[in-house]
Design a protein around this motif. Sequence first.
Motif, mmCIF file in Angstrom:
data_model
loop_
_atom_site.group_PDB
_atom_site.id
_atom_site.type_symbol
_atom_site.label_atom_id
_atom_site.label_comp_id
_atom_site.label_asym_id
_atom_site.label_seq_id
_atom_site.Cartn_x
_atom_site.Cartn_y
_atom_site.Cartn_z
ATOM 1 N N VAL A 76 0.861 -1.186 0.000
ATOM 2 C CA VAL A 76 0.000 0.000 0.000
ATOM 3 C C VAL A 76 0.888 1.224 0.000
ATOM 4 O O VAL A 76 1.795 1.332 0.822
ATOM 5 C CB VAL A 76 -0.910 0.014 1.251
ATOM 6 N N GLY A 116 9.288 0.072 9.059
ATOM 7 C CA GLY A 116 7.975 -0.544 8.876
ATOM 8 C C GLY A 116 7.020 0.178 7.942
ATOM 9 O O GLY A 116 5.807 0.081 8.096
ATOM 10 N N LYS A 119 9.867 -0.105 2.819
ATOM 11 C CA LYS A 119 11.067 0.068 1.994
ATOM 12 C C LYS A 119 11.546 -1.285 1.453
ATOM 13 O O LYS A 119 11.764 -1.452 0.255
ATOM 14 C CB LYS A 119 12.182 0.757 2.803
ATOM 15 N N THR A 120 11.686 -2.249 2.351
ATOM 16 C CA THR A 120 12.113 -3.581 1.912
ATOM 17 C C THR A 120 11.047 -4.216 1.023
ATOM 18 O O THR A 120 11.357 -4.819 -0.013
ATOM 19 C CB THR A 120 12.388 -4.479 3.137
ATOM 20 N N ASN A 214 16.690 4.026 7.458
ATOM 21 C CA ASN A 214 15.734 4.867 8.173
ATOM 22 C C ASN A 214 16.435 5.970 8.957
ATOM 23 O O ASN A 214 15.844 6.639 9.780
ATOM 24 C CB ASN A 214 14.749 4.065 9.045
ATOM 25 N N GLU A 273 -0.068 -3.793 11.446
ATOM 26 C CA GLU A 273 -0.225 -5.214 11.142
ATOM 27 C C GLU A 273 -0.087 -6.056 12.415
ATOM 28 O O GLU A 273 -0.875 -6.953 12.676
ATOM 29 C CB GLU A 273 0.820 -5.650 10.115
HETATM 30 N N1 LIG Z 1 3.486 0.027 2.386
HETATM 31 C C1 LIG Z 1 3.066 -1.094 2.987
HETATM 32 N N2 LIG Z 1 1.946 -1.716 2.594
HETATM 33 C C2 LIG Z 1 1.534 -2.833 3.196
HETATM 34 N N3 LIG Z 1 2.193 -3.433 4.201
HETATM 35 C C3 LIG Z 1 3.319 -2.866 4.640
HETATM 36 C C4 LIG Z 1 3.819 -1.680 4.047
HETATM 37 N N4 LIG Z 1 4.952 -1.339 4.681
HETATM 38 C C5 LIG Z 1 5.160 -2.265 5.607
HETATM 39 N N5 LIG Z 1 4.197 -3.196 5.611
HETATM 40 C C6 LIG Z 1 4.128 -4.363 6.508
HETATM 41 O O1 LIG Z 1 5.182 -4.266 7.447
HETATM 42 C C7 LIG Z 1 6.161 -5.287 7.220
HETATM 43 C C8 LIG Z 1 7.557 -4.681 7.279
HETATM 44 O O2 LIG Z 1 7.732 -3.817 6.184
HETATM 45 P P1 LIG Z 1 9.160 -3.514 5.541
HETATM 46 O O3 LIG Z 1 10.112 -4.585 5.913
HETATM 47 O O4 LIG Z 1 8.978 -3.228 4.115
HETATM 48 O O5 LIG Z 1 9.527 -2.182 6.307
HETATM 49 P P2 LIG Z 1 10.813 -1.262 6.114
HETATM 50 O O6 LIG Z 1 10.312 0.078 5.699
HETATM 51 O O7 LIG Z 1 11.790 -1.937 5.261
HETATM 52 O O8 LIG Z 1 11.302 -1.151 7.620
HETATM 53 P P3 LIG Z 1 12.793 -1.162 8.241
HETATM 54 O O9 LIG Z 1 13.283 0.239 8.095
HETATM 55 O O10 LIG Z 1 12.541 -1.543 9.655
HETATM 56 O O11 LIG Z 1 13.585 -2.165 7.480
HETATM 57 C C9 LIG Z 1 5.837 -5.841 5.849
HETATM 58 O O12 LIG Z 1 6.177 -7.188 5.762
HETATM 59 C C10 LIG Z 1 4.358 -5.623 5.714
HETATM 60 O O13 LIG Z 1 3.648 -6.673 6.304
#
Ligand SMILES: Nc1ncnc2c1ncn2[C@@H]1O[C@H](COP(=O)(O)OP(=O)(O)OP(=O)(O)O)[C@@H](O)[C@H]1O
Length: 351
Positions: A76, A116, A119-120, A214, A273
Amino acid sequence: MAGRAQDVQTLVQRMARRYQRTNASLGDSLRELLRSAPTAQTPLRGVGNAASLPLDSDSRLPLIRAEQLGPSVPLVLTPSVRAVLEQLRDEHRNTDRLARQGLTPSRTGLFTGPPGVGKTLAARWLADELKLPLLVLDLSSVMSSYLGRTGSNIRKVLDYAKSSPSVLLLDELDTVAKRRDDMAEVGELKRLVTVLLQEIDDWPASSLLLAATNHADLLDPAVWRRFDLAVKFPLPGPVELEEALLHYCGNEALRNTAFLVRILKGSSFADAERFVMTARRKAALSNEHTFDILLSMGQERMTQMNHAERLQVALDLVQDGSLSQRGASELTGVSRDTIRRKQRADQEQHA
Ligand SMILES: Nc1ncnc2c1ncn2[C@@H]1O[C@H](COP(=O)(O)OP(=O)(O)OP(=O)(O)O)[C@@H](O)[C@H]1O
Ligand SMILES: [Mg+2]
């Protein structure tokens, strides 16, 4: 079909043979498809294959995670971030069109934003969309080893990712910038940063180099400038939160998203979540409905909300019939009288 290319290829082979006599042109098209399909020899299959991953020279453990392609978690995004990612995808899908104008696709991207927020997940999404393997190098774990070896390890990974089309994610890029504790290592660290910057400059257009952090503030402006593209991932607003919550709630009918959106205001996607999943697990092990558990979990969060916000939560729940005025009052700590008065005022304004 469930990602097992070999099985699909066998099936198509069988069909091609069967159609050879009855429908020659279909048979030919199927054989043509098989010719262009990846085989065990093409480099695409080699990348991400656990046997060929670059290893740490001491521990012999893989330096990167190779993520499998597969159904990705729905991502999203705010419209502006989505537009940037789709543009990046389209550039890599249409390299020939770009080449006709003497252009190359954006080769490198920097993702910044709080934890969260996707990004990943966005790197994963891009790899899926481009049907490329996603290679993840977690710099925080590589950096914890002896710096002299870190340089050669990072170089190994970069060479590997460049050797055939892939999406390489350098996760936690800020750890490179942050490690200033040991003065003896500063020279080594500088060399490391130089290696990285050089690689970003020389990155080939056939692979996509992404980096995520981050702590954008810790990055040297020189690092920022190096990337073709910088994407800021914000915390979700109410619209994005609602969309994500509908995914997290699964099949369980969510009676009132407005309530959850208010309770989770300011949270990351990952926090939202976790909140919903905790409630769903509790509900599965008890006789209570998920929504009732969400309500009682929400009550704890309300201690951090001001009176006006709690009043809004109460109105949401009363208006859609989730709770009586008394129930809403008990949950939010706002008096029934206040709820009743506000509700009447809203109705009058409406009329
Ligand atoms: N934009 C999004 N849409 C839907 N779910 C999301 C989104 N961002 C995060 N999530 C949920 O949160 C979980 C962690 O997201 P993600 O690993 O992409 O975060 P990140 O931005 O990489 O965080 P970090 O900086 O801690 O690595 C995902 O597996 C998903 O379930
Ligand atoms: Mg991440």
